[in-house]
Design a protein around this motif. Sequence first.
Motif, short mmCIF file in Angstrom:
data_model
loop_
_atom_site.label_atom_id
_atom_site.label_comp_id
_atom_site.label_asym_id
_atom_site.label_seq_id
_atom_site.Cartn_x
_atom_site.Cartn_y
_atom_site.Cartn_z
N ILE C 112 41.11 43.96 44.73
CA ILE C 112 40.25 44.92 44.07
C ILE C 112 40.55 45.04 42.60
N LEU C 114 41.19 42.62 40.51
CA LEU C 114 40.82 41.47 39.70
C LEU C 114 39.74 41.75 38.66
N PRO C 115 38.62 42.37 39.04
CA PRO C 115 37.62 42.63 38.00
C PRO C 115 38.17 43.51 36.89
N LEU C 116 39.17 44.32 37.22
CA LEU C 116 39.72 45.21 36.20
C LEU C 116 40.51 44.43 35.16
#
Lengths: 65, 245, 199
Positions: C112, C114-116
């Motif tokens: 979760i 990763l996009p951050l």
Amino acid sequence: MPQFVYLIIAIVVIVALVAIFVISFIAYRRTPVPKGCEDLVANKEKCEGCLMSECPLAHGREEGH
Amino acid sequence: MSDEIARNRHKESFLSGIIKQNPLFVAILGMCPALAVTKTFEASFGMGLLFTFVLVCSNVIVSLLRKVVPEEIETPAHIVIIATFVTIVKMLTNALLPELYSSLGVFLSLLVVNCIVLGRSESFAKKNTVFDSFLDGVGNGIGYTLAISIIGIIREILGKGSLTVGKIFTFISYNGSPITIPILKNSVFDVSMGKIFSNPAGGFIVMGILLAIIAAVVNYNKAKKKAAAKSAAKPAPNTNLGGAK
Amino acid sequence: MNATVPFIVTFLLAIVNATLMDNVVLIRFYGICSFVGVSNKVKPAFSMGVAVAFVTIFASLVCWPLYNFVLVPAGIPFMDTVVYILVIASLVQLVGLVIKKYSPALYKAFGIYLPLITTNCAVLGVAQGNTDSGLSFGLSMAQAIGTSAGFLIIIFLMACIRSRLDAMNVPKAFKGIPIALIVAGIMSIALIGLGGIGS
């Protein structure tokens, strides 16, 4: 090599990067979440401090407007 | 009638970004530049202006293209749009305000991944009209500029004891040199420990205290509202209970 | 007396400097959003740190040659920001893809976040800073490694502190982010001291 050949190489590289980006983005969105992880919901406790606005797990989390 | 609704919506888009949903103090986004460039007031203000420019431009373009871009590649498209504007702003700043360019350093490029800019396009600009997105951009920009300017003023006054204007915006000058207003220097309050505020640590501390003050104010307002709601729900104490007898 | 310092020494010193004295979060102020957001509990903080480390090192590895061998000879050095963000974002998506497909365990650990990482200032900041300062390839990689190590150490320490802080009597207004920032400030003072207080 004359100047503009370098420029063409650079443009090709940039276009290739954009293509890689878009393709990997779509592929990532489309691959299903692995078996054991369907229960990774965005519960309040885990995501309390998270500031990510495009989180795929955030259903029902109000965002700004 | 719908005219008035539209006007209210415009007003809401514009005003909410300034105080109620201030991107830095309320939504707590975009902190990296807020701590890093706020050593001096002028740099903070300059950053705020550039931020506003990038935000407004990207909001407008994203909104213009919102019906054209297929849903699946929205995020990549937004990122590229924002990156383009940041590059433009970098080049313009380098040419027109080189002092600002060298004070901001890498943080100008980091506007590309600024949570606020990306956040506004993902949550607002892609769903609203161009004019609303424009207003939203301006509102958030003003809010952010105000917020980091406040931090900049606090840190500069506490850290250096004076406020200097005209070093970056060189058109403000007196006899051709920047104006320095000594506020704490040479006075009873000249504390040499104030140097800590010019240092990175000071940034964290100032930000922490400011956020705590704001949280305290918000909590106080919430408590007041709760008390008011409670007393409105209770029956009024002066009903004539005795009259029925 | 003027013996040239062997490069390996410069390299190692540069890593230490980037890790501690010039710490990515506490001194250079990169990655604050993710730092404050994820440093609540120890395990997610550690996963986040590892993920950031991986992306930072790989991104710098790719961005430096792209800048010096493609953009500069072509006469378009100003395209660096666009190119770097494309590289970083693609890297994050590709890593996510691989993890999603082949390692549910890793996905559970930090899928979760990763996009951050795409919006983490540290990754772009290091890649951009390396070429802005005109560092050599070796020193750029030292920066990347040092930044990753620094980020990991600090986010781990912060998570340890914050998870204990939750149990204590923090004044209501300071709960959550404000107290975290003040703790960060104190840690920052320690690191500034390590580097020696200059003007």
